[in-house]
Scaffold this active site. Structure first.
Site, PDB file in Angstrom:
ATOM      1  N   LEU A   1      -4.929  31.253  61.671  1.00 46.09           N
ATOM      2  CA  LEU A   1      -3.705  30.615  61.619  1.00 46.09           C
ATOM      3  C   LEU A   1      -3.844  29.131  61.211  1.00 46.09           C
ATOM      4  CD1 LEU A   1      -0.495  31.086  62.052  1.00 46.09           C
ATOM      5  CD2 LEU A   1      -1.223  30.658  64.599  1.00 46.09           C
TER       6      LEU A   1
ATOM      7  N   GLN B   1      -4.391  28.473  57.673  1.00 49.63           N
ATOM      8  CA  GLN B   1      -3.135  28.651  56.977  1.00 49.63           C
ATOM      9  C   GLN B   1      -2.012  27.910  57.008  1.00 49.63           C
ATOM     10  OE1 GLN B   1      -1.488  32.888  57.510  1.00 49.63           O
ATOM     11  NE2 GLN B   1      -3.438  33.555  58.259  1.00 49.63           N
ATOM     12  N   CYS B   2      -1.964  27.369  58.278  1.00 50.81           N
ATOM     13  CA  CYS B   2      -0.559  26.188  58.114  1.00 50.81           C
ATOM     14  C   CYS B   2      -1.092  24.912  57.871  1.00 50.81           C
ATOM     15  CB  CYS B   2      -0.198  26.360  59.826  1.00 50.81           C
ATOM     16  SG  CYS B   2       0.423  27.740  60.133  1.00 50.81           S
ATOM     17  N   THR B   3      -0.109  24.243  57.374  1.00 49.06           N
ATOM     18  CA  THR B   3      -0.276  22.497  57.126  1.00 49.06           C
ATOM     19  C   THR B   3       0.123  21.973  58.530  1.00 49.06           C
ATOM     20  OG1 THR B   3       0.418  22.903  54.796  1.00 49.06           O
ATOM     21  CG2 THR B   3       0.364  20.599  55.712  1.00 49.06           C
ATOM     22  N   VAL B   4      -1.007  21.573  59.338  1.00 48.43           N
ATOM     23  CA  VAL B   4      -0.681  20.922  60.620  1.00 48.43           C
ATOM     24  C   VAL B   4      -0.585  19.667  60.344  1.00 48.43           C
ATOM     25  CG1 VAL B   4      -1.798  20.857  62.940  1.00 48.43           C
ATOM     26  CG2 VAL B   4      -2.098  22.923  61.563  1.00 48.43           C
TER      27      VAL B   4
END
Length: 695
Positions: A559, A562-565
Site C-alpha cells: 500500500l 502504491q500511494c504517492t505519500v
C-alpha cells in the site's frame, strides 16, 4: 471498531504511511492541539481544510463577515447556497462533511482593530478574543486587513502562543511564524511586577526573540478596510500550503516556539527539513526567499514597551490604541517614518486576458488531490469550459486530501462527484468522463483490447478538441499517452507531480515543425524538425530526462508503495503553481512556443517570467526554475516516437502498451544503457587492485 472510528483511521492513513516511510508523525499531539483561525475567507477555508489533512481535530474559527457571490469561487469551501450566510456559520458543515471527527467551534465576531470604527460590543469582543487566544495552542492570522492582526499579535506575544501569519499581495506573499514572547530579567522584585516592568529582550530560553509581522512596520496602524487586495487565484493555495507546513514543522521541533530561524541552504538532520522564520515569494519573479528578523524595540505589537503597557493597563490600553491613531506611534517612539512593504497591498499588475481564459477549453486528466485543486483554481481564474477524466471512485481516505469531496460522495465516481461540486460554485460548462487512461507496462488481453482501443480513440478526440491538457494523474505511466498526443497535436500541456516533500510544475514544449522538402503529408511523418514551427529549439516534456520507459508502478506493490505519500500542504502549492503557469502561458504572445525563463532574469512583460519548469522542496524551502530541451531519445515527444505514431496510429500505441521494452529499443535508449554499462566496466578494469582498495 465502530464505523466512525474506522472512517477516521482511513482518513489518517496518509499520515501513517508518512510515518512508515519517512517521518513518525505525532498524531496524538496533532489531534489534541487547539488551533484558532482568525478569518474564514480565502485563506481561512484552505488553511482549515489542510489542518484537518494534517490530523488536527480541534478548530475554532472566527469571522465577522457573510458569504457573498464572489466568495464562492475564491473561497474553496463555500457554494451558492451559502450566499448571505455568516461565514462562521457556513464553514462548520463544510468542514464536518469532509471530516466528521473534527471538533469545530465557529464564532461570528469582528476583531477589534486600531483606526476602525468602534462597535458597541468592542469591549466584549476584546475580552472574548483574550479568552480564545489564552485557551488555544496556536493562532493563525488570516484576516484581510493588516490592522485586524494587531490585537491578536499582541495577545500571542503576551501569552507566548504560537502565531502563524499568512498575507497576500496581488502576486506576492508572506508566510511567517511569530517569535516567542519576552522572558523576564532576574532581580529582587515581585514576580508580578517583573512581568510588567522587567521584561527581557530575550525569550525564556535566553535567545534573541524572533520578530512578529509588525516588527518591520515603522508607522502607526491605519484603517485599510476600504482597500481590497485582489490576489491571483493560485496564490491562496500556495500560501495556505506553506502556512500549514510551517505550523507542522514547528510543532515537530523539540523547541517549538523558541526554535531559531533557519535559512534556505542550511544543513538539517530533521526529516521534515528546515524551519524558517519568514518566507516571502513572488509569482512574477518565480522566487522564494527565507528571511530572519529579530523582535524590534519599537514594534507596535510585540515590543517590551507595548507589552508592559498592556499588562499594566489591560483593555484600557487596547481601547486607547483603537481610538487614537497616533497613540502606538507615540508610545513606541516612531515618528515621521514611512510604512514598509511588510503589508503586501500591491496594485494589480497582471493584465489577465479574461476573454482568452473564459473561452479556453481545458482537459484535466485526474480528479484526485491535484485535480480538485486545479479545477477550482482554474474556475477562479475565469476558465469556464472544463472536461475532467478519472476512473476512480471516492473513498473515505480521499476526503482528507481531495478538497472538493464530502462524505456523501463515498463510492461515487470521481468524474461524477467533481462535476456536481464545481457546478455548485459556478454553472459553467463542465463535463465529467469516467475512463481509464491506457498505459505502457499494463499489457491487455485479447478480450480487453477492444475496450482499450476505444479508450485510446476517446483520448485522441479529447486532446484534439481542447486547448490545454493538465496531467494530474497519480502514476508516471498514465502520463505517457497524453504527452504523446499533446506533442502530436501541438497542444498546451501542463504537468503537476508530487513527491514526498517536493513537487514539479512544468509546461511541455511545442510539437516539432517539419522540414520543407516533399509533400505536406510525407513531411509530417518523415521530415520532422528538431525545432518548432517558429524555428526555435523545442522545450522538453515530462519524459525528456528519462532513460527508461514507464512501467507498471501499481500492481504487486504494498500500500505504501502504491500511494504517492506526500506532505499535506504540497498538493495545494503545486496546484497553485500549475494553474498560474497555464495563465501566464495563455497570456504570452508566443503561447506554447514561448522560450523558458529563469528566475533572476529581468522581464519587461507585466505578467513577469514564464518558466519552463518549477521544482520546489518543502524540506529545503527552495524553488528552482529550470529549462530542459526536447531529447532526441525521449520516449514520448521525440521525432522517432512521433514518426512511428503518425505512421501506425493506435497499432503503435497498443504495441507500446503490451511490450515493455519497445519504446527503449525504438528511441535508442537500450543501446545507450548498454554503452553506459560497458563504459563502467571499462573504467573499473583500468583501476589496479591497490587503488581500488584505497577507494
Amino acid at each position: 471498531m465502530s464505523p466512525e472510528r474506522r472512517d477516521e483511521e482511513q482518513q489518517l492513513m496518509h499520515l501513517k504511511l508518512m510515518g512508515w516511510r519517512h517521518f513518525p508523525v505525532d498524531l496524538k499531539n496533532l489531534s489534541g492541539i487547539r488551533c484558532l483561525l482568525l478569518g474564514a475567507g480565502t485563506l481561512g477555508c484552505e488553511v482549515s481544510r489542510l489542518l484537518m489533512t494534517w490530523g488536527v481535530r480541534k478548530l475554532t474559527v472566527v469571522d465577522g463577515g457573510h458569504v457573498s457571490m464572489p466568495d464562492v469561487l475564491k473561497q474553496s469551501l463555500y457554494v451558492d447556497d451559502d450566499c448571505g450566510v455568516p461565514r462562521a456559520t457556513a464553514i462548520v458543515p463544510h468542514l464536518k462533511e469532509r471530516c466528521p471527527a473534527v471538533d469545530v467551534e465557529a464564532i461570528q465576531m469582528e476583531i477589534p482593530a486600531p483606526g476602525n470604527p468602534v462597535s458597541p460590543s468592542v469591549l466584549d469582543d476584546c475580552e472574548r478574543l483574550q479568552t480564545l487566544v489564552a485557551s488555544s495552542d496556536v493562532v493563525f492570522l488570516l484576516t484581510d486587513t493588516w490592522e485586524s492582526r494587531w490585537f491578536p499579535t499582541l495577545l500571542c506575544a503576551n501569552e507566548n502562543k504560537m502565531a502563524i501569519t499568512a498575507a497576500l499581495g496581488h502576486d506576492s506573499y508572506l508566510v511567517m511564524r511569530h517569535g516567542a514572547g519576552p522572558g523576564t530579567r532576574s532581580g529582587n522584585m515581585d514576580d508580578v511586577i517583573a512581568q510588567i516592568q522587567n521584561l527581557s529582550t530575550e525569550d525564556a530560553l535566553g535567545r534573541q526573540r524572533l520578530g512578529c509581522c509588525f516588527c518591520n512596520d515603522t508607522a502607526s496602524l491605519f484603517n485599510s478596510i476600504s482597500d481590497e487586495t485582489v490576489a491571483l487565484p493560485g496564490l491562496t493555495s500556495i500560501v495556505s500550503g506553506k502556512a500549514v507546513e510551517l505550523f507542522a514543522r514547528m510543532l515537530h521541533h523539540p523547541e517549538g516556539i523558541h526554535a531559531p530561524g533557519d535559512m534556505a541552504g542550511m544543513d538539517t538532520e530533521h526529516q521534515l527539513g528546515l524551519l524558517p522564520h519568514q518566507m516571502r515569494g513572488s509569482l512574477p519573479r518565480c522566487d522564494l526567499s527565507t528571511v530572519i528578523s529579530n523582535s524590534s524595540n519599537d514594534c507596535t505589537a510585540c515590543s517590551n514597551i507595548v507589552l508592559s503597557e498592556y499588562r499594566r493597563e489591560g483593555l484600557n490600553f487596547v481601547m486607547q490604541a483603537i481610538n487614537q491613531p497616533t497613540y502606538l506611534k507615540d508610545l513606541t517612539g516612531i515618528s515621521n517614518l514611512i510604512k514598509s512593504d511588510t503589508c503586501l497591498k500591491l496594485p494589480a499588475s497582471f493584465p489577465v486576458n479574461s476573454g482568452k481564459l473564459s473561452s479556453a477549453r481545458c482537459l484535466l486528466l485526474g480528479a484526485g488531490t491535484l485535480g480538485c485543486d486545479v479545477a477550482r483554481i482554474l474556475m477562479d481564474y475565469g476558465v469556464r469550459t472544463l472536461t475532467i477524466v478519472d476512473s476512480g471512485c471516492v473513498v473515505v481516505s480521499n476526503l482528507a486530501r481531495q478538497s472538493l469531496y464530502t462524505t456523501k460522495d463515498r463510492k461515487t465516481p470521481k468524474a461524477t462527484a467533481i462535476l456536481e461540486h464545481l457546478k455548485e460554485r459556478c454553472s459553467s460548462v463542465v463535463e465529467g468522463i469516467q475512463m481509464e487512461i491506457p498505459m505502457p507496462g499494463h499489457p491487455v488481453s485479447s478480450k480487453e483490447a477492444a475496450g482499450v482501443l476505444k479508450a485510446c480513440e476517446r483520448l485522441q478526440e479529447l486532446v484534439a478538441t481542447h486547448d490545454a491538457v493538465f496531467l494530474l494523474t497519480d502514476t508516471r505511466e498514465s502520463r505517457w499517452l497524453p504527452t504523446l498526443l499533446c506533442a502530436n497535436e501541438n497542444k498546451i500541456a501542463i504537468t503537476a507531480a508530487l513527491g514526498y516533500d517536493s513537487y514539479l510544475a512544468m509546461r511541455h514544449g511545442a510539437g516539432p515543425g517539419t522540414n520543407s522538402e516533399g509533400s505536406d503529408m510525407v513531411a509530417a511523418m518523415n521530415k520532422l524538425s528538431a525545432e518548432d514551427v517558429l524555428g526555435r529549439r523545442r522545450l522538453g516534456c515530462y519524459f525528456c530526462n528519462d532513460v527508461i520507459a514507464p512501467v507498471d508502478s501499481v500492481s504487486n506493490r504494498t500500500l505504501d508503495q502504491q500511494c504517492t505519500v506526500t506532505r499535506p500542504g504540497l498538493a495545494s502549492i503545486a496546484s497553485g503553481h500549475a494553474a498560474d503557469l497555464f495563465t501566464r502561458l495563455l497570456n504570452h504572445p508566443d503561447g506554447i512556443h514561448a522560450p523558458g525563463d529563469i528566475a533572476g532574469k529581468s522581464s519587461e512583460r507585466p505578467s513577469g517570467l514564464l518558466p519552463h519548469q518549477m521544482r520546489g522542496s518543502l524540506s529545503q524551502y527552495s524553488l528552482l526554475t529550470l529549462v530542459g530541451y526536447s531529447s532526441s531519445s525521449c520516449i514520448a515527444c521525440s521525432n522517432a516516437v512521433l514518426r512511428e505514431y503518425r505512421s501506425r496510429g493506435l497499432d503503435f500505441v497498443m504495441q507500446v502498451i503490451n511490450e515493455p521494452t519497445y519504446l527503449e529499443d525504438l528511441t535508442g535508449l537500450t543501446e545507450l544503457m548498454k554503452s553506459a554499462d560497458y563504459s563502467r566496466v571499462e573504467w573499473v578494469d583500468e583501476v589496479d587492485d591497490e587503488e581500488f582498495a584505497d577507494m
